[in-house]
Design a protein around this motif. Structure first.
Motif, PDB file in Angstrom:
ATOM      1  N   SER A 151      57.183   5.415 -58.027  1.00 49.72           N
ATOM      2  CA  SER A 151      56.474   5.429 -59.411  1.00 49.72           C
ATOM      3  C   SER A 151      56.806   6.763 -60.309  1.00 49.72           C
ATOM      4  CB  SER A 151      55.154   5.435 -59.119  1.00 49.72           C
ATOM      5  OG  SER A 151      54.652   6.467 -58.507  1.00 49.72           O
ATOM      6  N   SER A 152      58.124   7.136 -60.164  1.00 51.17           N
ATOM      7  CA  SER A 152      58.210   8.225 -61.070  1.00 51.17           C
ATOM      8  C   SER A 152      58.889   7.687 -62.353  1.00 51.17           C
ATOM      9  CB  SER A 152      59.322   9.266 -60.177  1.00 51.17           C
ATOM     10  OG  SER A 152      60.733   8.681 -60.106  1.00 51.17           O
ATOM     11  N   ARG A 153      59.049   8.471 -63.140  1.00 47.17           N
ATOM     12  CA  ARG A 153      59.560   8.045 -64.609  1.00 47.17           C
ATOM     13  C   ARG A 153      60.933   7.936 -64.485  1.00 47.17           C
ATOM     14  NH1 ARG A 153      57.372  11.403 -69.576  1.00 47.17           N
ATOM     15  NH2 ARG A 153      55.282  10.504 -69.516  1.00 47.17           N
ATOM     16  N   ASP A 154      61.708   8.902 -63.668  1.00 51.68           N
ATOM     17  CA  ASP A 154      63.416   8.617 -63.429  1.00 51.68           C
ATOM     18  C   ASP A 154      63.432   7.473 -62.535  1.00 51.68           C
ATOM     19  OD1 ASP A 154      63.680  10.892 -64.685  1.00 51.68           O
ATOM     20  OD2 ASP A 154      63.867  11.954 -62.671  1.00 51.68           O
ATOM     21  N   ALA A 155      62.701   6.947 -61.616  1.00 49.29           N
ATOM     22  CA  ALA A 155      63.001   5.834 -61.007  1.00 49.29           C
ATOM     23  C   ALA A 155      62.668   4.661 -61.873  1.00 49.29           C
ATOM     24  CB  ALA A 155      61.846   5.580 -59.711  1.00 49.29           C
ATOM     25  N   ARG A 156      61.468   4.439 -62.471  1.00 48.36           N
ATOM     26  CA  ARG A 156      61.335   3.407 -63.639  1.00 48.36           C
ATOM     27  C   ARG A 156      62.446   3.382 -64.632  1.00 48.36           C
ATOM     28  NH1 ARG A 156      56.224   4.266 -66.753  1.00 48.36           N
ATOM     29  NH2 ARG A 156      57.553   5.762 -67.931  1.00 48.36           N
ATOM     30  N   ALA A 157      62.736   4.154 -65.216  1.00 47.09           N
ATOM     31  CA  ALA A 157      63.771   4.260 -66.221  1.00 47.09           C
ATOM     32  C   ALA A 157      65.226   3.616 -65.616  1.00 47.09           C
ATOM     33  CB  ALA A 157      64.020   5.531 -66.961  1.00 47.09           C
ATOM     34  N   TRP A 158      65.334   4.220 -64.300  1.00 48.78           N
ATOM     35  CA  TRP A 158      66.732   3.901 -64.020  1.00 48.78           C
ATOM     36  C   TRP A 158      66.827   2.502 -63.587  1.00 48.78           C
ATOM     37  CZ3 TRP A 158      69.177   2.746 -58.969  1.00 48.78           C
ATOM     38  CH2 TRP A 158      70.418   2.941 -58.970  1.00 48.78           C
ATOM     39  N   THR A 159      65.818   1.916 -62.931  1.00 45.35           N
ATOM     40  CA  THR A 159      65.927   0.397 -62.396  1.00 45.35           C
ATOM     41  C   THR A 159      65.559  -0.434 -63.562  1.00 45.35           C
ATOM     42  OG1 THR A 159      63.416   0.471 -61.916  1.00 45.35           O
ATOM     43  CG2 THR A 159      65.086   1.000 -60.218  1.00 45.35           C
ATOM     44  N   ARG A 160      64.898   0.039 -64.757  1.00 46.01           N
ATOM     45  CA  ARG A 160      64.712  -0.804 -65.639  1.00 46.01           C
ATOM     46  C   ARG A 160      66.075  -1.108 -66.452  1.00 46.01           C
ATOM     47  NH1 ARG A 160      59.194   0.812 -68.721  1.00 46.01           N
ATOM     48  NH2 ARG A 160      57.848  -0.625 -67.419  1.00 46.01           N
ATOM     49  N   ARG A 161      66.799   0.293 -66.522  1.00 44.98           N
ATOM     50  CA  ARG A 161      68.136   0.200 -67.212  1.00 44.98           C
ATOM     51  C   ARG A 161      69.228  -0.733 -66.374  1.00 44.98           C
ATOM     52  NH1 ARG A 161      72.956   2.061 -66.207  1.00 44.98           N
ATOM     53  NH2 ARG A 161      72.274   3.177 -64.335  1.00 44.98           N
ATOM     54  N   ARG A 162      69.038  -0.727 -65.211  1.00 41.95           N
ATOM     55  CA  ARG A 162      70.048  -1.550 -64.438  1.00 41.95           C
ATOM     56  C   ARG A 162      69.933  -2.769 -64.349  1.00 41.95           C
ATOM     57  NH1 ARG A 162      74.071   0.745 -62.088  1.00 41.95           N
ATOM     58  NH2 ARG A 162      73.881  -0.624 -59.974  1.00 41.95           N
ATOM     59  N   ARG A 163      68.654  -3.447 -64.609  1.00 42.78           N
ATOM     60  CA  ARG A 163      68.472  -4.929 -65.158  1.00 42.78           C
ATOM     61  C   ARG A 163      68.628  -5.274 -66.631  1.00 42.78           C
ATOM     62  NH1 ARG A 163      70.267  -6.307 -60.745  1.00 42.78           N
ATOM     63  NH2 ARG A 163      69.265  -5.903 -59.096  1.00 42.78           N
ATOM     64  N   ALA A 164      68.638  -4.222 -67.362  1.00 37.13           N
ATOM     65  CA  ALA A 164      68.804  -4.568 -68.789  1.00 37.13           C
ATOM     66  C   ALA A 164      70.314  -5.128 -69.299  1.00 37.13           C
ATOM     67  CB  ALA A 164      68.468  -3.222 -69.513  1.00 37.13           C
TER      68      ALA A 164
END
Length: 164
Positions: A151-164
């Motif tokens: 639930s960390s910000r880094d995990a959220r941002a990285w996984t969202r970017r990977r699918r964008a």
């Protein structure tokens, strides 16, 4: 070195959680929180295997307590171990997807961890079930750590970017 991400304040308004501009810039490298989260999901799968071994060791007394016939006992044990094996394989697959940057897998694992924690809390408070090393302490601790990592910000941002 690059700019360090701002830590989340304890009194941060909930609206900032949905603000994409407030997210840290996605990294090219996999964040430690994603790697750690995937490793914790693998550890959770291994915890499932340990739980299954414990079930096998205690099956004689469980069978006697439930007063099962030998045929019923074999079927019940097979169903339980089959479910546990399926659950372990599912956790390993989700860990692999998280490692690769799957946001859906990350969210699914967090929902599952939340459900597991909630079920343990209900069993503890409503039914008086003890939380011990021999019962649910290991899996409960791993579920909490998984939630913290994924639930960390880094995990959220990285996984969202990977699918964008």
């Amino acid at each position: 070195m690059g700019e360090r991400p701002r830590k989340r304040a304890a009194i941060e308004p909930a609206a900032t959680l949905f603000d994409r501009e407030a997210e840290p810039a996605p990294q090219d490298r996999r964040p430690v929180s994603v790697s750690g989260g995937a490793a914790l999901v693998v550890a959770r799968a291994l915890g499932t295997a340990l739980w299954s071994v414990g079930l096998l060791r205690q099956w004689g007394s469980i069978r006697a307590d439930l007063d099962l016939e030998p045929d019923e006992s074999g079927v019940a044990l097979g169903v339980l171990l089959g479910f546990q094996g399926f659950w372990m394989l599912l956790l390993l697959a989700l860990a692999w997807l998280i490692w690769r940057g799957g946001n859906g897998a990350r969210i699914l694992v967090m929902i599952g961890a939340t459900a597991s924690i909630t079920a343990s809390a209900i069993a503890y408070f409503a039914a008086g079930e003890e939380i011990t090393v021999h019962t649910t302490l290991l899996t409960l601790a791993l579920d909490i750590l998984i939630l913290l990592a994924l639930s960390s910000r880094d995990a959220r941002a990285w996984t969202r970017r990977r699918r964008a």
